[in-house]
Enzyme design. Sequence first.
Site, PDB file in Angstrom:
ATOM      1  N   TRP A 212     -18.670  17.725  10.765  1.00  0.00           N
ATOM      2  CA  TRP A 212     -17.633  17.453  10.009  1.00  0.00           C
ATOM      3  C   TRP A 212     -17.920  17.956   8.374  1.00  0.00           C
ATOM      4  O   TRP A 212     -18.987  18.239   7.962  1.00  0.00           O
ATOM      5  CB  TRP A 212     -17.732  15.966   9.627  1.00  0.00           C
TER       6      TRP A 212
ATOM      7  N   GLU B 145      -6.129  -3.057  -1.257  1.00  0.00           N
ATOM      8  CA  GLU B 145      -6.497  -4.176  -0.321  1.00  0.00           C
ATOM      9  C   GLU B 145      -7.887  -4.906  -1.066  1.00  0.00           C
ATOM     10  O   GLU B 145      -8.309  -6.056  -0.733  1.00  0.00           O
ATOM     11  CB  GLU B 145      -6.983  -3.705   0.755  1.00  0.00           C
TER      12      GLU B 145
ATOM     13  N   THR C 212       0.933  -1.126  -0.088  1.00  0.00           N
ATOM     14  CA  THR C 212      -0.154  -0.090  -0.070  1.00  0.00           C
ATOM     15  C   THR C 212       0.851   1.123   0.044  1.00  0.00           C
ATOM     16  O   THR C 212       1.974   0.955   0.267  1.00  0.00           O
ATOM     17  CB  THR C 212      -1.018   0.151   1.234  1.00  0.00           C
TER      18      THR C 212
ATOM     19  N   LYS D 114     -12.739  18.553  10.862  1.00  0.00           N
ATOM     20  CA  LYS D 114     -13.814  18.578  12.318  1.00  0.00           C
ATOM     21  C   LYS D 114     -13.781  20.179  12.565  1.00  0.00           C
ATOM     22  O   LYS D 114     -12.898  20.628  13.162  1.00  0.00           O
ATOM     23  CB  LYS D 114     -13.433  17.608  13.190  1.00  0.00           C
TER      24      LYS D 114
HETATM   25  P1  AMP Z   1      -4.620   2.935  -3.046  1.00  0.00           P
HETATM   26  O1  AMP Z   1      -4.798   1.669  -1.981  1.00  0.00           O
HETATM   27  O2  AMP Z   1      -3.544   3.665  -3.140  1.00  0.00           O
HETATM   28  O3  AMP Z   1      -5.415   2.600  -4.205  1.00  0.00           O
HETATM   29  O4  AMP Z   1      -5.600   3.932  -2.272  1.00  0.00           O
HETATM   30  C1  AMP Z   1      -6.880   3.757  -2.080  1.00  0.00           C
HETATM   31  C2  AMP Z   1      -7.578   4.896  -1.343  1.00  0.00           C
HETATM   32  O5  AMP Z   1      -7.832   6.012  -2.313  1.00  0.00           O
HETATM   33  C3  AMP Z   1      -8.936   5.001  -0.710  1.00  0.00           C
HETATM   34  O6  AMP Z   1      -9.025   4.268   0.370  1.00  0.00           O
HETATM   35  C4  AMP Z   1      -9.560   6.189  -0.999  1.00  0.00           C
HETATM   36  O7  AMP Z   1      -8.985   7.167   0.187  1.00  0.00           O
HETATM   37  C5  AMP Z   1      -8.782   6.659  -2.234  1.00  0.00           C
HETATM   38  N1  AMP Z   1      -9.545   6.660  -3.461  1.00  0.00           N
HETATM   39  C6  AMP Z   1      -9.566   5.810  -4.448  1.00  0.00           C
HETATM   40  N2  AMP Z   1     -10.555   5.955  -5.170  1.00  0.00           N
HETATM   41  C7  AMP Z   1     -11.262   7.085  -4.953  1.00  0.00           C
HETATM   42  C8  AMP Z   1     -12.378   7.780  -5.590  1.00  0.00           C
HETATM   43  N3  AMP Z   1     -12.964   7.700  -6.601  1.00  0.00           N
HETATM   44  N4  AMP Z   1     -12.696   9.020  -4.645  1.00  0.00           N
HETATM   45  C9  AMP Z   1     -12.212   9.227  -3.538  1.00  0.00           C
HETATM   46  N5  AMP Z   1     -11.359   8.664  -3.000  1.00  0.00           N
HETATM   47  C10 AMP Z   1     -10.784   7.377  -3.744  1.00  0.00           C
END
Ligand code: AMP
Length: 551
Positions: free
Chosen positions: A451, A338, A192, A446
Amino acid sequence: MRGLMMDVPLTTTAILRHAERMHASQQIVSLTADHPSPADPWRYSFADLAARTRRLANALCRKGLRQGDRVATLAWNDSRHVELFYAVGGAGLVLHTLNPRLAPEQIAWICNDGGATLLFAAPEFAPLLDGLAAGLEHVRQVVWLTDAAHRPQGNSALATAANDYESLLAAESPDFDWPAIDEREANALCHTSGTTGNPKGVLYSHRSTVLHAMAGSIADVIGMRATDTVLPVVPMFHVNAWGVPFIALLNGARLVLPGRGAGDPATLATLINGERVTLALGVPTVWLALLQHLEKTATTLPSLARTIVGGAACPPAIMDEFREKHGVETLHAWGMTEMSPIGTMNAPMPGEEKLDDAGRRARRAKQGRAVFGVDLRIVGDGGAELPWDGRAFGALQVRGPYIAAGYYGHDTSPAHASGWFDTGDVATIDPDGFVQITDRTKDVIKSGGEWISSIELENHAVGHPAVAEAAVIGVPHPKWSERPLLLAVLKSGQTVSREELLAHVAGRVARWCVPDDAVFVGEIPHTSTGKINKLALRERYRDHYAKESPT
Ligand code: AMP
């Protein structure tokens, strides 16, 4: 009574076999270290791809690797990387994709955590490897992803002893008997992005990869066809390019790979138009840069029918521009490393034509509905499930057969404790099942106990015609604990005053949500996977409201 059906394992080799049998003449088109120009990409057939993958599998076995051993890559999206996706997993090994955009110490840490002994690297990473080599604890051999003529010079012992990929393949037979593999065996490892703390490894299995590829193939998910030409701009080191190398071969879609040109909008435009790409996938920042390039060069994208945007919230302004200027439909998706990664997809619903423009736009800004295979819910502070009314927001949790049950090297994690995986995102879900992400838990603002959604404010700011990109962060405030601060990058040649921009946002949200200030910046920092780096921004603007009166 048990069903009487065959128990044939779901493996990535089955996808490759299917592609070779049913779509032998379909093409893979790729920019590579030795074919860097979009005017002259390397192209070969799926039949060639399968034969080359078998040569590679022979080479891997000759190196004495044993089942479960990890093989790492430091590579862009190119055809050799696709071969590695299939050969490594198919030979019973585990592909560990490393993100070359990370800091060298972080790359070394991740590589060591995975324990790979063999590394395939793009030749341009020779200087990076020289810097890394001393910190790599397990890597014994490197292979350059190019031919003999383009081998780089390197100083480290690893680099100078490295073979090149084409010589490696040339010495091997194109025949290989793929071993029988239990579908629950691991085939790939991806860490990640980890903005805080050490990154965590997500270990995919053959089964999860195939199920995810099948779910991604559904018409209202990615929905590829054999007549599609697909360009994954999202990197293969970022959740396996959202599964596209598997989904494309499963469906026989033509695959176009931008190599290191993924970061260059001019290269992307040339590839899209030159190869008549119909579907492209990437994070919003990629499309932002591409749209600006198209505007500047008065270029259109006649072949492109769809873009899929995820990885970060997609401002509706990007979707509007794609539709109005280029006739391109943009689908908004949400997911995570994940989750393999696709969690939700915003595909049109029956009845949507009855919505007015504003209603349709608001719907499209949402992250969409759960894809088959993803069960989701939102919970409040005490863990109780919250209603799907589009208003209640809580921690978004998921479960399903292509969602991680734990992290590599850790059997359990707090995020998995309830049997659901806590995504770390805060969301609402409306009665139709549309999820709207309000923030990462860590990014939630916040203010006075209320929020405020930074994503909603960013979407409105980017809706102003002069604004190219916007970020909203919570900044400590003596009275309200936190107040939103808007940072905006203007489009070249455009102007708007701070007051005008704040008034534009004020006309669209509740009064207490309006940022107290707006600052124009030349650039907004991004993470290695193209998300706005809010941690860096919060650090930089920590004292911005410190002088405000607490009364
Ligand atoms: P990653 O594991 O690097 O792909 O990151 C995942 C995270 O990216 C998610 O938990 C979200 O916080 C953010 N994310 C992915 N797609 C979106 C989306 N369409 N809108 C808002 N946040 C997103």
